[in-house]
Scaffold this motif. Structure first.
Motif, PDB file in Angstrom:
ATOM      1  N   SER A 250      -9.364   1.564  10.480  1.00  0.00           N
ATOM      2  CA  SER A 250     -10.778   1.528  10.564  1.00  0.00           C
ATOM      3  C   SER A 250     -11.099   1.599   8.873  1.00  0.00           C
ATOM      4  CB  SER A 250     -11.585   1.813  11.376  1.00  0.00           C
ATOM      5  OG  SER A 250     -12.012   3.476  10.676  1.00  0.00           O
ATOM      6  N   THR A 251     -12.475   0.608   8.660  1.00  0.00           N
ATOM      7  CA  THR A 251     -12.792   1.128   7.396  1.00  0.00           C
ATOM      8  C   THR A 251     -13.528   2.608   7.012  1.00  0.00           C
ATOM      9  OG1 THR A 251     -14.613   0.174   7.641  1.00  0.00           O
ATOM     10  CG2 THR A 251     -13.020  -1.806   6.502  1.00  0.00           C
ATOM     11  N   LYS A 252     -13.951   2.463   7.627  1.00  0.00           N
ATOM     12  CA  LYS A 252     -14.814   3.642   7.582  1.00  0.00           C
ATOM     13  C   LYS A 252     -13.211   5.206   7.633  1.00  0.00           C
ATOM     14  CE  LYS A 252     -17.730   7.016  10.402  1.00  0.00           C
ATOM     15  NZ  LYS A 252     -18.450   7.760  11.730  1.00  0.00           N
ATOM     16  N   ASP A 253     -12.067   5.565   7.952  1.00  0.00           N
ATOM     17  CA  ASP A 253     -10.926   5.710   8.050  1.00  0.00           C
ATOM     18  C   ASP A 253     -10.350   5.635   6.891  1.00  0.00           C
ATOM     19  OD1 ASP A 253     -11.050   8.403  10.188  1.00  0.00           O
ATOM     20  OD2 ASP A 253      -9.403   6.036  10.868  1.00  0.00           O
ATOM     21  N   ILE A 254     -10.322   4.247   6.268  1.00  0.00           N
ATOM     22  CA  ILE A 254      -9.692   3.942   4.840  1.00  0.00           C
ATOM     23  C   ILE A 254     -10.261   4.764   3.815  1.00  0.00           C
ATOM     24  CG2 ILE A 254      -9.886   2.368   2.919  1.00  0.00           C
ATOM     25  CD1 ILE A 254      -8.849   0.492   5.158  1.00  0.00           C
ATOM     26  N   GLY A 255     -11.875   4.715   3.801  1.00  0.00           N
ATOM     27  CA  GLY A 255     -13.429   5.229   2.770  1.00  0.00           C
ATOM     28  C   GLY A 255     -12.710   6.847   2.203  1.00  0.00           C
ATOM     29  N   ARG A 256     -12.821   6.928   4.110  1.00  0.00           N
ATOM     30  CA  ARG A 256     -13.297   8.807   3.752  1.00  0.00           C
ATOM     31  C   ARG A 256     -11.658   9.392   3.475  1.00  0.00           C
ATOM     32  NH1 ARG A 256     -10.289  11.053   7.063  1.00  0.00           N
ATOM     33  NH2 ARG A 256     -10.023  10.003   9.209  1.00  0.00           N
ATOM     34  N   ILE A 257     -10.279   8.853   3.665  1.00  0.00           N
ATOM     35  CA  ILE A 257      -9.171   9.192   3.194  1.00  0.00           C
ATOM     36  C   ILE A 257      -9.301   8.417   2.078  1.00  0.00           C
ATOM     37  CG2 ILE A 257      -7.114   8.855   3.482  1.00  0.00           C
ATOM     38  CD1 ILE A 257      -7.044   8.517   6.299  1.00  0.00           C
ATOM     39  N   GLY A 258      -9.451   7.595   1.202  1.00  0.00           N
ATOM     40  CA  GLY A 258      -9.136   7.347  -0.189  1.00  0.00           C
ATOM     41  C   GLY A 258     -10.245   8.447  -0.902  1.00  0.00           C
ATOM     42  N   ALA A 259     -10.913   8.879  -0.136  1.00  0.00           N
ATOM     43  CA  ALA A 259     -12.259  10.043  -0.720  1.00  0.00           C
ATOM     44  C   ALA A 259     -11.894  11.525  -1.053  1.00  0.00           C
ATOM     45  CB  ALA A 259     -13.964   9.467  -0.092  1.00  0.00           C
ATOM     46  N   GLU A 260     -10.980  11.653   0.092  1.00  0.00           N
ATOM     47  CA  GLU A 260      -9.977  12.925   0.413  1.00  0.00           C
ATOM     48  C   GLU A 260      -9.156  12.855  -0.572  1.00  0.00           C
ATOM     49  OE1 GLU A 260     -11.300  13.861   4.608  1.00  0.00           O
ATOM     50  OE2 GLU A 260      -9.389  13.806   4.184  1.00  0.00           O
ATOM     51  N   GLN A 261      -8.283  11.995  -1.042  1.00  0.00           N
ATOM     52  CA  GLN A 261      -7.452  12.197  -1.897  1.00  0.00           C
ATOM     53  C   GLN A 261      -7.383  12.227  -2.724  1.00  0.00           C
ATOM     54  OE1 GLN A 261      -4.034  11.560  -0.849  1.00  0.00           O
ATOM     55  NE2 GLN A 261      -4.520  11.825   0.948  1.00  0.00           N
ATOM     56  N   LEU A 262      -8.700  11.022  -3.680  1.00  0.00           N
ATOM     57  CA  LEU A 262      -9.681  11.522  -4.734  1.00  0.00           C
ATOM     58  C   LEU A 262      -9.972  12.684  -5.483  1.00  0.00           C
ATOM     59  CD1 LEU A 262     -11.216   8.664  -5.557  1.00  0.00           C
ATOM     60  CD2 LEU A 262      -9.199   8.260  -6.588  1.00  0.00           C
ATOM     61  N   LEU A 263     -11.055  13.360  -4.299  1.00  0.00           N
ATOM     62  CA  LEU A 263     -11.346  15.425  -4.794  1.00  0.00           C
ATOM     63  C   LEU A 263      -9.868  16.012  -4.729  1.00  0.00           C
ATOM     64  CD1 LEU A 263     -14.571  14.554  -2.254  1.00  0.00           C
ATOM     65  CD2 LEU A 263     -14.423  14.811  -4.869  1.00  0.00           C
ATOM     66  N   ALA A 264      -8.695  16.042  -4.218  1.00  0.00           N
ATOM     67  CA  ALA A 264      -7.550  16.592  -3.573  1.00  0.00           C
ATOM     68  C   ALA A 264      -7.015  16.233  -5.126  1.00  0.00           C
ATOM     69  CB  ALA A 264      -6.876  16.264  -2.650  1.00  0.00           C
ATOM     70  N   GLY A 265      -7.013  15.856  -5.247  1.00  0.00           N
ATOM     71  CA  GLY A 265      -5.994  15.466  -7.127  1.00  0.00           C
ATOM     72  C   GLY A 265      -4.681  14.704  -6.318  1.00  0.00           C
ATOM     73  N   GLY A 266      -4.089  14.284  -8.066  1.00  0.00           N
ATOM     74  CA  GLY A 266      -2.689  13.910  -7.392  1.00  0.00           C
ATOM     75  C   GLY A 266      -1.861  15.015  -8.003  1.00  0.00           C
ATOM     76  N   GLN A 267      -0.222  14.635  -7.808  1.00  0.00           N
ATOM     77  CA  GLN A 267       0.686  15.403  -7.756  1.00  0.00           C
ATOM     78  C   GLN A 267       1.611  13.800  -9.276  1.00  0.00           C
ATOM     79  OE1 GLN A 267       0.434  16.220  -4.179  1.00  0.00           O
ATOM     80  NE2 GLN A 267      -0.591  18.577  -5.258  1.00  0.00           N
ATOM     81  N   GLY A 268       1.703  13.420 -10.091  1.00  0.00           N
ATOM     82  CA  GLY A 268       2.238  13.067 -10.625  1.00  0.00           C
ATOM     83  C   GLY A 268       2.128  11.195  -9.244  1.00  0.00           C
ATOM     84  N   LYS A 269       3.104  10.479  -9.535  1.00  0.00           N
ATOM     85  CA  LYS A 269       3.242   9.625  -8.457  1.00  0.00           C
ATOM     86  C   LYS A 269       3.200   9.542  -7.018  1.00  0.00           C
ATOM     87  CE  LYS A 269       5.283   4.947  -7.502  1.00  0.00           C
ATOM     88  NZ  LYS A 269       6.704   4.115  -7.997  1.00  0.00           N
ATOM     89  N   GLN A 270       2.452   9.140  -6.572  1.00  0.00           N
ATOM     90  CA  GLN A 270       2.817   9.228  -4.524  1.00  0.00           C
ATOM     91  C   GLN A 270       2.441   7.972  -4.723  1.00  0.00           C
ATOM     92  OE1 GLN A 270      -0.462  12.307  -3.240  1.00  0.00           O
ATOM     93  NE2 GLN A 270       0.862  13.157  -2.176  1.00  0.00           N
ATOM     94  N   ILE A 271       2.490   8.527  -2.923  1.00  0.00           N
ATOM     95  CA  ILE A 271       2.462   6.798  -1.878  1.00  0.00           C
ATOM     96  C   ILE A 271       1.925   7.723  -0.929  1.00  0.00           C
ATOM     97  CG2 ILE A 271       3.132   5.639  -0.291  1.00  0.00           C
ATOM     98  CD1 ILE A 271       5.664   5.225  -2.678  1.00  0.00           C
ATOM     99  N   VAL A 272       0.366   7.187  -0.969  1.00  0.00           N
ATOM    100  CA  VAL A 272      -0.319   7.721   0.553  1.00  0.00           C
ATOM    101  C   VAL A 272      -0.351   6.457   1.686  1.00  0.00           C
ATOM    102  CG1 VAL A 272      -2.077   8.252   1.850  1.00  0.00           C
ATOM    103  CG2 VAL A 272      -1.335   9.462  -0.807  1.00  0.00           C
ATOM    104  N   GLU A 273       0.413   6.252   2.359  1.00  0.00           N
ATOM    105  CA  GLU A 273      -0.204   4.939   3.563  1.00  0.00           C
ATOM    106  C   GLU A 273      -1.044   5.637   4.434  1.00  0.00           C
ATOM    107  OE1 GLU A 273       2.923   2.630   4.416  1.00  0.00           O
ATOM    108  OE2 GLU A 273       4.299   3.381   3.238  1.00  0.00           O
ATOM    109  N   MET A 274      -1.736   4.558   4.500  1.00  0.00           N
ATOM    110  CA  MET A 274      -3.058   4.857   6.069  1.00  0.00           C
ATOM    111  C   MET A 274      -2.784   4.283   6.988  1.00  0.00           C
ATOM    112  SD  MET A 274      -6.619   4.999   3.167  1.00  0.00           S
ATOM    113  CE  MET A 274      -5.908   4.327   2.066  1.00  0.00           C
ATOM    114  N   ALA A 275      -3.124   5.307   8.346  1.00  0.00           N
ATOM    115  CA  ALA A 275      -2.919   3.901   9.722  1.00  0.00           C
ATOM    116  C   ALA A 275      -3.797   4.934  10.451  1.00  0.00           C
ATOM    117  CB  ALA A 275      -1.460   4.206  10.402  1.00  0.00           C
ATOM    118  N   GLY A 276      -3.818   4.663  11.670  1.00  0.00           N
ATOM    119  CA  GLY A 276      -5.438   4.844  13.193  1.00  0.00           C
ATOM    120  C   GLY A 276      -4.936   5.756  12.681  1.00  0.00           C
ATOM    121  N   PRO A 277      -5.388   6.662  14.396  1.00  0.00           N
ATOM    122  CA  PRO A 277      -5.039   7.528  15.443  1.00  0.00           C
ATOM    123  C   PRO A 277      -3.332   6.693  16.100  1.00  0.00           C
ATOM    124  CG  PRO A 277      -6.901   6.926  15.824  1.00  0.00           C
ATOM    125  CD  PRO A 277      -6.843   6.073  14.290  1.00  0.00           C
TER     126      PRO A 277
END
Length: 131
Positions: free
Chosen positions: A22-49
């Motif tokens: 869902s777009t709601k989950d995309i926004g939430r997960i994207g925000a969480e990942q940005l707030l957590a910060g990165g460790q170099g190049k990282q691939i994050v794939e998103m999927a529903g439950p």
């Protein structure tokens, strides 16, 4: 069409499950990942439950609408003629045709190594909001 005619057109084979989110989950997960910060190049794939098939989407729509809804498989040869009137170029429409064929044949999957982050919004919840 599902609401009016009880038909869910799909270019995917009706029994093939694919990752959706869902777009709601995309926004939430994207925000969480940005707030957590990165460790170099990282691939994050998103999927529903869970992964869902067009048959499962039709069934869920049927439950929400209180009527029978059936996934109707359209041939891949109809992708380009269907997408062109919506303003897609020939090339873009053909890429969608390739994507639907790859999903239907199990050729698209998660990249490895990848971090797969699952959303929380279920198919029923997402569809209920749309209907």
């Amino acid at each position: 069409m599902a609401k009016a005619d009880g038909v869910l057109p799909t270019f995917l084979a009706p029994q093939v499950k694919i990752p959706t989110i869902s777009t709601k989950d995309i926004g939430r997960i994207g925000a969480e990942q940005l707030l957590a910060g990165g460790q170099g190049k990282q691939i994050v794939e998103m999927a529903g439950p869970a992964e869902y098939s067009p048959d499962e989407v039709a069934s869920a729509l049927g439950q929400i609408l209180g009527k029978t809804v059936t996934a109707q498989h359209a041939p891949l040869s109809a992708v380009v003629p269907t997408f062109k009137p919506f303003g897609f170029s020939d090339e873009a429409a053909k890429l969608f045709e390739e994507m639907y064929a790859a999903f239907s044949n199990g050729l698209i999957g998660y990249e490895h190594p990848a971090k797969v982050v699952r959303g929380a919004v279920t198919l029923h919840e997402a569809l209920r909001r749309m209907v």
